[in-house]
Write a protein that holds these residues in place. Structure first.
Motif, PDB file in Angstrom:
ATOM      1  N   ALA A 253       6.856  14.362  -9.542  1.00 37.64           N
ATOM      2  CA  ALA A 253       7.294  14.051 -10.707  1.00 37.64           C
ATOM      3  C   ALA A 253       6.294  12.496 -10.528  1.00 37.64           C
ATOM      4  O   ALA A 253       5.181  13.025 -11.792  1.00 37.64           O
ATOM      5  N   PHE A 254       6.165  11.757  -9.421  1.00 36.24           N
ATOM      6  CA  PHE A 254       5.279  10.601 -10.019  1.00 36.24           C
ATOM      7  C   PHE A 254       5.371   9.968  -8.547  1.00 36.24           C
ATOM      8  O   PHE A 254       6.431  10.031  -7.750  1.00 36.24           O
ATOM      9  N   ASN A 255       4.187   9.074  -8.099  1.00 36.98           N
ATOM     10  CA  ASN A 255       4.507   8.621  -7.226  1.00 36.98           C
ATOM     11  C   ASN A 255       3.449   7.059  -7.435  1.00 36.98           C
ATOM     12  O   ASN A 255       2.824   7.402  -8.276  1.00 36.98           O
ATOM     13  N   ILE A 256       4.134   5.988  -6.475  1.00 40.15           N
ATOM     14  CA  ILE A 256       3.593   4.406  -7.069  1.00 40.15           C
ATOM     15  C   ILE A 256       2.175   4.691  -5.713  1.00 40.15           C
ATOM     16  O   ILE A 256       2.904   4.411  -4.623  1.00 40.15           O
ATOM     17  N   THR A 257       1.830   3.934  -6.579  1.00 45.87           N
ATOM     18  CA  THR A 257       0.767   2.925  -5.050  1.00 45.87           C
ATOM     19  C   THR A 257       0.699   1.976  -5.141  1.00 45.87           C
ATOM     20  O   THR A 257      -0.048   1.258  -4.220  1.00 45.87           O
ATOM     21  N   SER A 258       0.965   0.794  -6.148  1.00 43.10           N
ATOM     22  CA  SER A 258       0.848  -0.175  -5.603  1.00 43.10           C
ATOM     23  C   SER A 258       2.378  -1.270  -6.520  1.00 43.10           C
ATOM     24  O   SER A 258       2.905  -0.412  -7.483  1.00 43.10           O
ATOM     25  N   GLY A 259       2.586  -2.524  -6.061  1.00 41.02           N
ATOM     26  CA  GLY A 259       3.794  -2.687  -6.414  1.00 41.02           C
ATOM     27  C   GLY A 259       4.835  -2.770  -5.469  1.00 41.02           C
ATOM     28  O   GLY A 259       6.182  -3.599  -6.094  1.00 41.02           O
ATOM     29  N   GLY A 260       5.274  -2.052  -4.661  1.00 43.60           N
ATOM     30  CA  GLY A 260       6.321  -2.318  -3.614  1.00 43.60           C
ATOM     31  C   GLY A 260       6.715  -1.149  -3.444  1.00 43.60           C
ATOM     32  O   GLY A 260       6.727   0.340  -4.349  1.00 43.60           O
TER      33      GLY A 260
ATOM     34  N   LYS B 235       0.440  -1.096   0.149  1.00 44.68           N
ATOM     35  CA  LYS B 235      -0.301   0.021  -0.104  1.00 44.68           C
ATOM     36  C   LYS B 235       0.585   0.974   0.004  1.00 44.68           C
ATOM     37  O   LYS B 235       1.691   1.146   0.523  1.00 44.68           O
ATOM     38  N   LEU B 236       0.207   2.217  -0.475  1.00 40.62           N
ATOM     39  CA  LEU B 236       1.250   3.927  -1.311  1.00 40.62           C
ATOM     40  C   LEU B 236       1.616   4.103   0.546  1.00 40.62           C
ATOM     41  O   LEU B 236       1.063   4.397   1.650  1.00 40.62           O
ATOM     42  N   GLY B 237       2.986   4.710   0.798  1.00 38.54           N
ATOM     43  CA  GLY B 237       3.837   4.955   1.139  1.00 38.54           C
ATOM     44  C   GLY B 237       3.896   4.195   2.876  1.00 38.54           C
ATOM     45  O   GLY B 237       4.580   4.619   3.680  1.00 38.54           O
ATOM     46  N   LYS B 238       3.322   2.736   2.838  1.00 33.26           N
ATOM     47  CA  LYS B 238       3.856   2.048   4.199  1.00 33.26           C
ATOM     48  C   LYS B 238       5.160   1.110   3.594  1.00 33.26           C
ATOM     49  O   LYS B 238       4.827   0.114   2.186  1.00 33.26           O
ATOM     50  N   ILE B 239       6.088   1.040   4.039  1.00 30.46           N
ATOM     51  CA  ILE B 239       6.828  -0.123   4.234  1.00 30.46           C
ATOM     52  C   ILE B 239       6.574  -1.395   4.720  1.00 30.46           C
ATOM     53  O   ILE B 239       6.935  -2.368   5.311  1.00 30.46           O
TER      54      ILE B 239
ATOM     55  N   SER C  90       6.294   3.841 -22.048  1.00 31.70           N
ATOM     56  CA  SER C  90       6.547   4.531 -23.009  1.00 31.70           C
ATOM     57  C   SER C  90       6.808   6.129 -22.680  1.00 31.70           C
ATOM     58  O   SER C  90       7.698   7.230 -23.798  1.00 31.70           O
ATOM     59  N   ALA C  91       6.616   6.461 -21.798  1.00 30.91           N
ATOM     60  CA  ALA C  91       6.539   7.809 -20.975  1.00 30.91           C
ATOM     61  C   ALA C  91       6.476   7.340 -19.542  1.00 30.91           C
ATOM     62  O   ALA C  91       6.310   6.732 -19.404  1.00 30.91           O
ATOM     63  N   LEU C  92       7.623   8.822 -18.972  1.00 28.52           N
ATOM     64  CA  LEU C  92       7.604   7.870 -18.224  1.00 28.52           C
ATOM     65  C   LEU C  92       6.372   8.804 -17.044  1.00 28.52           C
ATOM     66  O   LEU C  92       6.138   9.976 -17.516  1.00 28.52           O
ATOM     67  N   PRO C  93       5.883   8.296 -16.147  1.00 27.36           N
ATOM     68  CA  PRO C  93       4.587   9.099 -15.600  1.00 27.36           C
ATOM     69  C   PRO C  93       4.092   9.573 -14.934  1.00 27.36           C
ATOM     70  O   PRO C  93       5.328  10.439 -14.343  1.00 27.36           O
ATOM     71  N   GLU C  94       3.006  10.370 -15.083  1.00 26.19           N
ATOM     72  CA  GLU C  94       2.930  11.288 -14.115  1.00 26.19           C
ATOM     73  C   GLU C  94       2.032  11.231 -12.549  1.00 26.19           C
ATOM     74  O   GLU C  94       1.165  10.201 -13.259  1.00 26.19           O
ATOM     75  N   GLY C  95       1.761  11.623 -11.655  1.00 29.05           N
ATOM     76  CA  GLY C  95       1.049  11.352 -10.229  1.00 29.05           C
ATOM     77  C   GLY C  95       0.831  10.387 -10.176  1.00 29.05           C
ATOM     78  O   GLY C  95       2.048   8.944 -10.281  1.00 29.05           O
ATOM     79  N   ASP C  96      -0.145   9.740  -9.518  1.00 28.40           N
ATOM     80  CA  ASP C  96      -0.437   8.166  -9.199  1.00 28.40           C
ATOM     81  C   ASP C  96      -0.562   7.280 -10.176  1.00 28.40           C
ATOM     82  O   ASP C  96      -1.385   7.843 -11.206  1.00 28.40           O
ATOM     83  N   PHE C  97       0.199   6.607 -10.042  1.00 25.14           N
ATOM     84  CA  PHE C  97      -0.041   4.960 -10.717  1.00 25.14           C
ATOM     85  C   PHE C  97       0.422   3.645 -10.435  1.00 25.14           C
ATOM     86  O   PHE C  97       0.927   3.940  -9.354  1.00 25.14           O
ATOM     87  N   SER C  98       0.006   2.717 -10.467  1.00 23.08           N
ATOM     88  CA  SER C  98       0.643   0.996 -11.014  1.00 23.08           C
ATOM     89  C   SER C  98       1.784   0.765 -11.241  1.00 23.08           C
ATOM     90  O   SER C  98       1.837   0.934 -12.632  1.00 23.08           O
ATOM     91  N   ASN C  99       2.859   0.403 -10.947  1.00 23.48           N
ATOM     92  CA  ASN C  99       3.656  -0.497 -11.194  1.00 23.48           C
ATOM     93  C   ASN C  99       3.854  -1.465 -11.529  1.00 23.48           C
ATOM     94  O   ASN C  99       4.603  -2.710 -12.053  1.00 23.48           O
ATOM     95  N   ILE C 100       2.062  -2.300 -10.645  1.00 20.55           N
ATOM     96  CA  ILE C 100       1.494  -3.828 -11.629  1.00 20.55           C
ATOM     97  C   ILE C 100       0.895  -3.464 -13.088  1.00 20.55           C
ATOM     98  O   ILE C 100       0.063  -2.999 -12.543  1.00 20.55           O
TER      99      ILE C 100
END
Length: 421
Positions: free
Chosen positions: A403-410, A8-12, A66-76
């Protein structure tokens, strides 16, 4: 298709990659009465690695965009590759990883190579077996690595295009027991600059093998200088201001080539229980083959017992990071106490400036792209427990924005831009 549980976002916190399955991409072909159309290769050149630090071996996702993601997105996503997640290095059109089955070396260790298939998804397409504690890709046909099974005082040579070992550089003539019974070359640090290969020489006890956790520091660093064209040893350079360079088996190489052509090298300053007030950045200037003895950034001037492990240099500015508190290994991946700073690289005495609008982050553990330059912009990795799991980008003289923030995938663990030609 089953949905994987993710961090989950922000939790290790721990997440389970069920079965370590690779998410396969779907393809289709058009029936036009018998004619064949060759699909155009997609250029998903931006690559992001995420992973889970709570398990060993570390696991996660390698995804191409294909482009560097922006905002919130999943890496899965469709085409994501489930991989070991101990950081990445890259050169040209390839991603490289040191293969290690766990936190202890095994006979299955080596180097893995990934590249894009016709659908723009990353696939593993090359492997070199061997006890590779460290490696570096110099160009398309030449790379170097340390394989301690083949010889402690030998550097192995490989071809990144074919992923085949092609030879070795024998430095056994440098063997000595003056600083302990153990000696090895290139296990912590390998770099190239202006036709020269630089590889550290480590000394220690047979049990410690030069490790900061067992052996006492020697009070200096030795680096062998080798001519790449002839593969001949030229000299050994020494710096008595630091105790370590690089780190064995770690994707975070702890050095960077500046846009001024100089090699900037971090000394982590680790001790047996934490920081030792000896961490620093030193350099070898563009047209020199020895340490610049008149230039050094000491972490102890700005923070007690902290560690500098990341550096980037662009447009006259040097960017780095250190913690507001002393480094402890128990908090290495969880304590968000590290902030980013800039220096005028030719006027270190003027002191650092804290980069504005970037939240504090955790240590740059095994991330070679903690500070990195992509598309002529400087990016800073930010991971903490306050909703940040991505990168900030410099957007002013000394300020940045998300620039971007990852919401899932680690946890974000690597960032690259490939070049196909």
């Amino acid at each position: 298709m089953k949905t994987n549980k993710f961090l989950k976002l922000g939790k290790i916190s721990a997440f389970v990659l069920a079965g370590l399955l690779t998410l396969s991409s779907c393809s289709s072909s058009d029936d036009d009465g018998g004619s064949t159309t060759v699909p155009e290769t997609k250029t998903n050149d931006y690559v992001i690695l995420t992973g889970d630090l709570s398990v060993s071996p570390y696991v996660g996702y390698l995804s191409a965009f294909s482009a560097l993601p922006e905002g919130d997105f999943s890496n899965i996503k469709e085409g994501s590759l489930s991989v070991k997640a101990n950081g990445i290095k890259y050169y040209g059109k390839w991603i490289f990883q040191r293969l290690q089955l766990g936190r202890v070396q095994s006979t299955d260790d080596g180097i893995l190579r990934y590249s894009l298939d016709a659908n723009g998804n990353l696939i593993q397409d090359g492997e070199i077996k061997g006890m590779s504690s460290n490696f570096y890709v110099h160009n398309e046909t030449t790379g170097f690595y340390a394989d301690t099974d083949r010889g402690l005082m030998k550097l192995q040579i490989f071809n990144p295009s074919t992923m085949q070992r092609t030879g070795e550089i024998d430095l056994t003539s440098l063997s000595t027991t003056e600083y302990g019974p153990y000696q090895a070359v290139g296990t912590h640090f390998i770099a190239t600059k202006n036709g020269k290969l630089y590889a550290d020489i480590v000394y220690g006890s047979l049990a410690g093998k030069g490790s900061f956790s067992i052996d006492d520091p020697r009070g200096f660093v030795d680096i062998a200088v080798i001519d790449i064209a002839t593969l001949k040893y030229e000299k050994t350079i020494r710096d008595t201001r630091i105790n370590y360079v690089g780190y064995p088996g770690n994707a975070n190489q702890m050095w960077a080539m500046g846009d001024d052509g100089a090699l900037y090298i971090c000394s982590h300053g680790f001790g047996k229980t934490g920081g030792t007030n000896t961490s620093a950045i030193v350099r070898i200037k563009a047209d020199e083959t020895d340490f610049d003895k008149n230039w050094i950034i000491k972490a102890s001037n700005y923070s007690t017992n902290s560690s500098i492990s990341t550096v980037a240099v662009k447009d006259g500015k040097l960017y780095t990071s250190w913690g507001s508190k002393a480094l402890t290994f128990t908090g290495l991946t969880g304590d968000a106490i590290y902030d980013y700073y800039s220096f005028d690289k030719e006027n270190i005495a003027a002191g650092p400036q804290k980069i504005a609008n970037i939240p504090s982050t955790t240590y740059s553990f095994q991330n070679a792209q903690n500070i990195t330059t992509i598309d002529n912009k400087v990016y800073f990795r930010v991971v903490n427990g306050n909703g940040n799991n991505g990168y900030y980008v410099l957007d002013g003289t000394n300020s940045a924005k998300q620039a971007f923030n990852i919401t899932s995938g680690g946890i974000v663990w690597g960032l690259a831009k490939l070049k196909q030609n």
